[in-house]
Write a protein that holds these residues in place. Structure first.
Motif, PDB file in Angstrom:
ATOM      1  N   THR A  16       0.840  -0.805  -0.440  1.00 17.68           N
ATOM      2  CA  THR A  16       0.216   0.057  -0.088  1.00 17.68           C
ATOM      3  C   THR A  16       1.383   1.306  -0.149  1.00 17.68           C
ATOM      4  O   THR A  16       2.025   1.712   0.950  1.00 17.68           O
ATOM      5  CB  THR A  16      -1.075  -0.127   0.522  1.00 17.68           C
ATOM      6  N   THR A  17       0.862   2.252  -0.839  1.00 16.32           N
ATOM      7  CA  THR A  17       1.499   3.800  -1.085  1.00 16.32           C
ATOM      8  C   THR A  17       0.505   4.176  -1.052  1.00 16.32           C
ATOM      9  O   THR A  17      -1.519   4.257  -1.259  1.00 16.32           O
ATOM     10  CB  THR A  17       2.458   3.839  -2.159  1.00 16.32           C
ATOM     11  N   TYR A  18       0.854   5.589  -1.222  1.00 16.83           N
ATOM     12  CA  TYR A  18       0.100   6.619  -1.113  1.00 16.83           C
ATOM     13  C   TYR A  18       0.340   7.863  -2.170  1.00 16.83           C
ATOM     14  O   TYR A  18       1.612   8.164  -2.905  1.00 16.83           O
ATOM     15  CB  TYR A  18      -0.128   7.453   0.290  1.00 16.83           C
ATOM     16  N   THR A  20      -0.867  11.067  -5.554  1.00 15.98           N
ATOM     17  CA  THR A  20      -1.848  12.464  -5.885  1.00 15.98           C
ATOM     18  C   THR A  20      -1.163  12.568  -6.768  1.00 15.98           C
ATOM     19  O   THR A  20      -1.318  12.283  -7.948  1.00 15.98           O
ATOM     20  CB  THR A  20      -1.655  13.338  -5.297  1.00 15.98           C
ATOM     21  N   ASN A  29      -5.960  12.896  -3.934  1.00 13.65           N
ATOM     22  CA  ASN A  29      -5.496  12.149  -3.447  1.00 13.65           C
ATOM     23  C   ASN A  29      -6.025  10.829  -3.349  1.00 13.65           C
ATOM     24  O   ASN A  29      -7.060  10.743  -3.325  1.00 13.65           O
ATOM     25  CB  ASN A  29      -5.538  12.652  -2.023  1.00 13.65           C
ATOM     26  N   TYR A  30      -5.292  10.005  -3.349  1.00 12.18           N
ATOM     27  CA  TYR A  30      -5.078   8.652  -3.075  1.00 12.18           C
ATOM     28  C   TYR A  30      -4.651   7.186  -2.212  1.00 12.18           C
ATOM     29  O   TYR A  30      -3.495   7.823  -2.289  1.00 12.18           O
ATOM     30  CB  TYR A  30      -6.006   8.161  -4.840  1.00 12.18           C
ATOM     31  N   GLU A  31      -4.969   6.255  -2.242  1.00 14.33           N
ATOM     32  CA  GLU A  31      -3.932   5.209  -1.867  1.00 14.33           C
ATOM     33  C   GLU A  31      -4.220   3.956  -2.477  1.00 14.33           C
ATOM     34  O   GLU A  31      -5.222   3.605  -3.552  1.00 14.33           O
ATOM     35  CB  GLU A  31      -4.703   4.699  -0.754  1.00 14.33           C
ATOM     36  N   TYR A  55      -7.085   1.428  -7.079  1.00 13.28           N
ATOM     37  CA  TYR A  55      -6.094   3.348  -6.567  1.00 13.28           C
ATOM     38  C   TYR A  55      -8.291   3.748  -5.940  1.00 13.28           C
ATOM     39  O   TYR A  55      -9.031   3.251  -6.319  1.00 13.28           O
ATOM     40  CB  TYR A  55      -6.379   4.291  -7.530  1.00 13.28           C
ATOM     41  N   LYS A  57      -9.532   6.641  -3.611  1.00 10.18           N
ATOM     42  CA  LYS A  57     -10.083   8.199  -3.459  1.00 10.18           C
ATOM     43  C   LYS A  57      -9.689   8.510  -2.084  1.00 10.18           C
ATOM     44  O   LYS A  57     -11.138   7.546  -1.337  1.00 10.18           O
ATOM     45  CB  LYS A  57     -10.528   8.980  -4.377  1.00 10.18           C
ATOM     46  N   ASN A  58      -8.946   8.462  -1.902  1.00  5.29           N
ATOM     47  CA  ASN A  58      -8.935   8.729   0.273  1.00  5.29           C
ATOM     48  C   ASN A  58      -9.016  10.189   0.912  1.00  5.29           C
ATOM     49  O   ASN A  58      -9.314   9.513   1.777  1.00  5.29           O
ATOM     50  CB  ASN A  58      -6.962   8.139   0.542  1.00  5.29           C
ATOM     51  N   ASP A  59      -9.437  10.484   0.299  1.00  4.92           N
ATOM     52  CA  ASP A  59     -10.256  11.857   0.908  1.00  4.92           C
ATOM     53  C   ASP A  59     -11.819  12.102   0.518  1.00  4.92           C
ATOM     54  O   ASP A  59     -12.951  13.054   0.608  1.00  4.92           O
ATOM     55  CB  ASP A  59      -9.684  13.080   0.598  1.00  4.92           C
TER      56      ASP A  59
END
Length: 484
Positions: A16-18, A20, A29-31, A55, A57-59
């Protein structure tokens, strides 16, 4: 994945990485999760490890209800680097349309990533990517015959999606399938399986460069005398290609009105003439030959020698033959030197020679350096998946045909929407063939309103043309936003 776990395909892996991405001016922003899922048989023995990159979207609040799209290429036997690095991922391989690039290759922010409209799951087919069949020698029960066929492949993808939405808690998300080329063939099977077997309702099926029956393939036409549909349905794409390369005797200023004329001729005078076979009189024969010359730019002598029937590989070899060049098959905007100028058929696809190295290099670098996955592993861009079983478990017929599968999925779920995206210069799955198949789905005519058609100034991989990629993104994002 660390090196000490590389050989352990029986255990699911993930990293797992993060990051944009900026999509049409909007920062997201995504995971990112790169990994494998392991499928098992009824006896709970592992059969195959399938790799994927997802992928999220983490927000975004309420992410369990955000749309999610399952994406795959075709082949059969292709991984999904093409749609990942060419169309929808946050990083896109840098290409200059139909011009060549060379190492060192690079990726750029993908201004048209689909992450603004949906979470994305790129799935590699069994035997491709980082996945592997888990055979008896490896302590599993995987066997090629259980995966390398129409129904077997569909089973694997449907099972993967079922497991994925459980593992990631996405049962209540609006769900979409996005397949390209044989991936459209797969989507028909998977859509039917997901809804009928797993009770997983879909909001939409998005098709890019569609093929639902091999009976209509221009490449195979010569092997099946008596069936003239492939010649008829390929003609508008031949005309578009001749227009692009300025090979028409009377070059029209605009493509679209010209193609409407060609389509009308194909379905009327040309169809009637070919249907007569040996009963076609010489005057009519010559009139049709003249028209084909006007619409394709091919020499009259060649058209007559071909008995008014020129297939895709012959056209690719002949259109630019005076320059000892061939056109691309999947994207006829590309051209290259002929291996054998005297050959009847083009012997390679120039498009492949332009893009393969760039996609393979950038993906292998990106997945390891940014997604932190695949260390010590081999990524198979194309897998050895032969011999592919084109027979169906139910039904009969000479040709592989999944039109009933898509029709059944639409009948089962009358709210299911289908989107068809096509490139004018695709000689592998000609756009007119795709439209013809959709118009002949065995289902109530009332369901035809659920199908959307979009055409692009590009080829099979529509996204190789930058302007078409933007149009494709905007059309697909709108389709998703209006179907959930």
């Amino acid at each position: 994945m660390h090196r000490d776990s590389v050989s352990n395909y029986k255990v699911p892996q993930k990293s797992t990485t993060y990051g944009t991405v900026t999509v049409e001016g909007k920062r997201i922003n995504y995971e990112a999760v790169a990994g494998t899922l392991v499928l098992k048989n009824k006896e709970d023995s592992p059969t195959v490890s399938m790799s994927y990159i997802a992928y999220f979207k983490n927000d975004d609040k309420g992410s369990d209800q955000r749309p999610i799209t399952f994406i795959y290429n075709g082949g059969p036997g292709s991984s999904t680097i093409w749609l990942h690095m060419g169309a929808w991922g946050p990083q896109r391989v840098y290409l200059t349309d139909t011009s060549r690039t060379k190492a060192p290759y690079k990726t750029v922010n993908n201004d048209y990533s689909l992450l603004d409209a949906s979470d994305l799951v790129f799935i590699d087919a069994p035997g491709t990517g980082f996945g592997k069949l888990i055979t008896k020698k490896m302590g599993g029960a995987g066997d090629p015959k259980d995966f390398y066929g129409i129904d077997e492949d569909g089973d694997a993808f449907a099972s993967f999606i079922n497991k994925f939405i459980s593992d990631y808690g996405r049962w209540n998300s609006p769900k979409y399938l996005f397949g390209e080329s044989y991936g459209t063939f797969r989507s028909a099977v998977v859509a039917n399986l997901l809804q009928g077997r797993y009770r997983i309702s879909l909001n939409g099926v998005i098709l890019l460069s569609q093929l639902l029956t091999y009976e209509n393939m221009s490449d195979e036409a010569k092997a099946h005398p008596g069936n003239d549909l492939p010649y008829i349905l390929a003609l508008p794409s031949f005309a578009a290609t001749a227009w692009y390369h300025h090979k028409l005797p009377n070059q029209p200023a605009q493509l679209e009105p010209f193609l409407k004329e060609v389509e009308h001729f194909a379905m009327n005078e040309y169809t009637l003439a070919l249907n007569k076979g040996a009963l076609l009189d010489s005057t009519s024969f010559n009139e049709i030959a003249d028209k084909l010359h006007d619409f394709t730019g091919l020499p009259l002598t060649y058209i007559r020698k071909a008995n008014l029937r020129v297939n895709g590989p012959q056209f690719e070899q002949t259109l630019l033959g005076t320059d000892n060049e061939i056109t691309g098959r999947l994207d006829a905007r590309f051209s290259g030197d002929a291996v054998d100028p005297l050959s009847e058929y083009a012997q390679y696809d120039p498009m492949d020679s332009y893009i393969d190295g760039a996609f393979a290099a950038t993906f292998n670098n990106y997945v390891r350096s940014q997604l932190k996955f695949g260390d010590g592993m081999d990524y198979k861009v194309y897998g050895d998946v032969g011999p592919w079983d084109f027979r169906r478990r139910k039904g009969s017929g000479t040709y592989a045909n999944v039109m009933p599968d898509l029709a059944n999925a639409m009948i089962y779920n009358p709210g299911l929407k289908v989107m068809l995206n096509m490139g004018y210069f695709d000689l592998g799955t000609p756009y007119f063939e795709s439209e013809y198949e959709m118009h002949h789905l065995p289902m109530p005519i009332s369901l035809q309103k659920n199908i959307e058609y979009d055409l692009y100034f590009s080829g099979h991989m529509v996204y190789l043309h930058p302007e078409s990629l933007k149009q494709l993104h905007d059309n697909v994002a709108r389709f998703i936003s209006t179907t959930h």
